[in-house]
Design a protein around this motif. Sequence first.
Motif, short mmCIF file in Angstrom:
data_model
loop_
_atom_site.label_atom_id
_atom_site.label_comp_id
_atom_site.label_asym_id
_atom_site.label_seq_id
_atom_site.Cartn_x
_atom_site.Cartn_y
_atom_site.Cartn_z
N LYS A 391 0.85 -1.19 0.00
CA LYS A 391 0.00 0.00 0.00
C LYS A 391 0.88 1.24 0.00
O LYS A 391 1.85 1.34 0.75
N LEU A 392 0.54 2.19 -0.86
CA LEU A 392 1.37 3.38 -0.99
C LEU A 392 0.99 4.38 0.10
O LEU A 392 -0.06 5.02 0.05
N VAL A 393 1.84 4.47 1.13
CA VAL A 393 1.70 5.46 2.20
C VAL A 393 3.06 6.09 2.41
O VAL A 393 4.09 5.56 1.97
N SER A 394 3.08 7.20 3.10
CA SER A 394 4.34 7.94 3.28
C SER A 394 5.39 7.11 4.01
O SER A 394 6.59 7.22 3.71
N SER A 395 4.96 6.23 4.92
CA SER A 395 5.91 5.48 5.74
C SER A 395 6.70 4.45 4.93
O SER A 395 7.83 4.11 5.29
N ASN A 396 6.09 3.89 3.86
CA ASN A 396 6.83 2.88 3.09
C ASN A 396 7.20 3.37 1.69
O ASN A 396 7.54 2.57 0.81
N TRP A 397 7.12 4.67 1.45
CA TRP A 397 7.44 5.22 0.14
C TRP A 397 8.90 4.94 -0.25
O TRP A 397 9.20 4.63 -1.40
N LEU A 398 9.81 4.98 0.73
CA LEU A 398 11.22 4.77 0.41
C LEU A 398 11.46 3.36 -0.13
O LEU A 398 12.24 3.15 -1.06
N ASN A 399 10.79 2.36 0.47
CA ASN A 399 10.93 0.98 -0.02
C ASN A 399 10.31 0.81 -1.40
O ASN A 399 10.85 0.12 -2.27
N ILE A 400 9.16 1.44 -1.63
CA ILE A 400 8.49 1.35 -2.94
C ILE A 400 9.36 2.00 -4.02
O ILE A 400 9.50 1.48 -5.12
N PHE A 401 9.96 3.15 -3.69
CA PHE A 401 10.78 3.88 -4.67
C PHE A 401 11.97 3.04 -5.13
O PHE A 401 12.35 3.07 -6.31
N ASP A 402 12.57 2.27 -4.21
CA ASP A 402 13.72 1.43 -4.58
C ASP A 402 13.36 0.43 -5.67
O ASP A 402 14.20 0.07 -6.51
N GLY A 403 12.12 -0.04 -5.70
CA GLY A 403 11.71 -1.05 -6.66
C GLY A 403 11.14 -0.52 -7.95
O GLY A 403 10.77 -1.30 -8.84
N LEU A 404 11.04 0.79 -8.10
CA LEU A 404 10.47 1.38 -9.31
C LEU A 404 11.47 1.33 -10.48
O LEU A 404 12.68 1.49 -10.28
N ASP A 405 10.94 1.11 -11.68
CA ASP A 405 11.76 1.13 -12.89
C ASP A 405 11.84 2.57 -13.39
O ASP A 405 11.29 2.95 -14.41
N LEU A 406 12.56 3.37 -12.62
CA LEU A 406 12.71 4.80 -12.90
C LEU A 406 14.19 5.09 -13.08
O LEU A 406 15.00 4.74 -12.20
N ARG A 407 14.55 5.74 -14.16
CA ARG A 407 15.97 5.89 -14.49
C ARG A 407 16.33 7.32 -14.84
O ARG A 407 15.48 8.17 -15.01
N GLY A 408 17.65 7.53 -14.95
CA GLY A 408 18.18 8.80 -15.42
C GLY A 408 17.85 9.99 -14.54
O GLY A 408 17.79 9.90 -13.31
N ALA A 409 17.60 11.13 -15.21
CA ALA A 409 17.35 12.37 -14.48
C ALA A 409 16.08 12.29 -13.64
O ALA A 409 16.02 12.85 -12.53
N SER A 410 15.07 11.58 -14.13
CA SER A 410 13.81 11.48 -13.38
C SER A 410 14.05 10.80 -12.03
O SER A 410 13.53 11.24 -11.00
N ARG A 411 14.84 9.75 -12.02
CA ARG A 411 15.14 9.07 -10.75
C ARG A 411 15.94 9.98 -9.82
O ARG A 411 15.71 10.02 -8.61
N ALA A 412 16.88 10.73 -10.40
CA ALA A 412 17.71 11.63 -9.59
C ALA A 412 16.86 12.72 -8.93
O ALA A 412 17.07 13.06 -7.75
N PHE A 413 15.90 13.28 -9.68
CA PHE A 413 15.06 14.34 -9.12
C PHE A 413 14.21 13.81 -7.96
O PHE A 413 14.21 14.38 -6.86
N PHE A 414 13.47 12.73 -8.18
CA PHE A 414 12.54 12.25 -7.15
C PHE A 414 13.26 11.55 -6.00
O PHE A 414 12.69 11.40 -4.91
N ALA A 415 14.52 11.13 -6.21
CA ALA A 415 15.30 10.57 -5.11
C ALA A 415 15.64 11.63 -4.08
O ALA A 415 15.95 11.33 -2.92
N ASN A 416 15.60 12.91 -4.49
CA ASN A 416 15.91 14.01 -3.57
C ASN A 416 14.66 14.79 -3.17
O ASN A 416 14.77 15.95 -2.76
N MET A 417 13.48 14.19 -3.30
CA MET A 417 12.23 14.83 -2.88
C MET A 417 11.51 13.95 -1.86
O MET A 417 11.62 12.71 -1.89
N GLN A 418 10.78 14.60 -1.00
CA GLN A 418 10.05 13.91 0.07
C GLN A 418 8.57 13.81 -0.30
O GLN A 418 7.97 14.78 -0.76
N LEU A 419 7.99 12.59 -0.15
CA LEU A 419 6.55 12.43 -0.36
C LEU A 419 5.84 13.07 0.83
O LEU A 419 5.84 12.54 1.94
#
Length: 521
Positions: A391-419
């Motif tokens: 379930k997508l909630v703020s508490s487990n967003w970091l674990n969900i983000f690790d498994g996303l197929d997100l690459r390049g600049a898009s991954r770099a931007f959202f890796a430095n943003m807080q849900l």
Amino acid sequence: MALANKYRPKNFSEVIGQKTTVNALRNIIKNKNYHNGYIFSGSRGVGKTTLGRLFAKALNCTNYDREKGETCNVCSVCEEINSNAHLDLIEIDAASRTGVDDMRDLLESVQYRPSSGNFKIYLIDEVHMLSIQSFNALLKTLEEPPAHVVFILATTEAHKIPKTIVSRCLQFNLKLVPDELISQNLKRIFESEGISSDDKSVDLLVELAKGSVRDSLTMADQAASHCDNKLSENEVSNLHGVLDISSTTKLIEMILLNESAEVVNELKRYSELDVNYEILFDRALKLFHDKIIESVVNKDSKADELNLFYQYFCNGLMDAKQTSSFRDCFDIAALRCLTFNLNDENEVKKKHENATSLIEPDPKHEITQSQHEHDDIELKEVNEPPKNLQKLVSSNWLNIFDGLDLRGASRAFFANMQLDNIDGSKLTFKGSETFVSGINESNINDLVEALHKSGYPKYDIAIIEAKEAQVTPSSKWQEARNKELDDFKEEILKSDLVQNLNNKYGANINRENLSIKDHEE
């Protein structure tokens, strides 16, 4: 007498595979456009020394036919040169007379005129073996020799001759003789010598010769002695450790079909036969070369695979020449091709399994038929989310983000943003001005698609600017990395080396003065 000596050309017309050079030499004599020196360069056994002798004979032949470009072979000069007894043809082996003193002794005779011929000719074989001092001694004489002197230099390594020498000579690069001409030459000689042979045995000798006429005759001599003048493919193969060409073709076809067991068995058979692996490398590269051209012409999808296999065998041949382990390197090259095929199949299978595990199609399909002109049929499939979806909630967003197929600049931007907030179908992210100002619509779409691929609905994304974003994937990764470095530092401090340095030598190495350079930063 050895076949290579018995059938050495006695006229320009008997030389095979060097038509361009022969025509040039004939024209030089015809037009009397003589030069100070000549260089014949090329691989072994292609006719360098032979052409040098023929040119020397043509220069001094008293009955030379300028129209046909042929010597008479009956005058005293021709007979003496044919028997290596002509005083005005001085042959020097540079490999055994490399010193400057030898060159000075040689050049002292340059001033004397020829005894019977028109020219005094110096034929220096393997001239690249001369020392630098010898080349320097030759240089002045070569630049301004007497009118009656001609220098002929023969070498297999023209790049080792000083440029000052090359620039004062006419250079002729002799090419490798085509296989067809070598084959015809061998058949003509076999017929003259009364040696029986079949086409395949001749083909094997031609393949082993690699463009060298002398090598082909030497191996033919050896094969004739071994087979009692009755050459056959099987006997020649056993003598030289060469398999029939069909065996190599069969191996390559098995590699392309990824028949692992059959390839391994064939390699074992090669080992038992003690084959010539250098020839096998040459054959494999030639077969892949032909298949690559064919695939490009036919626009075959296997062109990339064939190029990779060709590279495997190229690398294998280079390794074999460095290590002298031709058999091992050939086996490894063949097995690497199989490994590539196996990995490719496993990857496709894995992707298929992942796709089927994530998507469970509804057995009920809604089929609608349009009333347009072409009667298209559209199939609509309703996909259910995976059963193990978090379930997508703020508490487990970091674990969900690790498994996303997100690459390049898009991954770099959202890796430095807080849900920051989840409101139904809307996700709100906050970050510093550095990242918020750089993000664009494409980056947001990449995140939406990555979430959707993982089974989540297509969210609306909002971005707000904040002074600081504390709970971000990037900060989580940094914390984990810092912990790894702390653990590593603790391990170093507890090591026997550091303990001995502290206890026995008073090194005083502790946590405060021990720094670790993180090469991943």
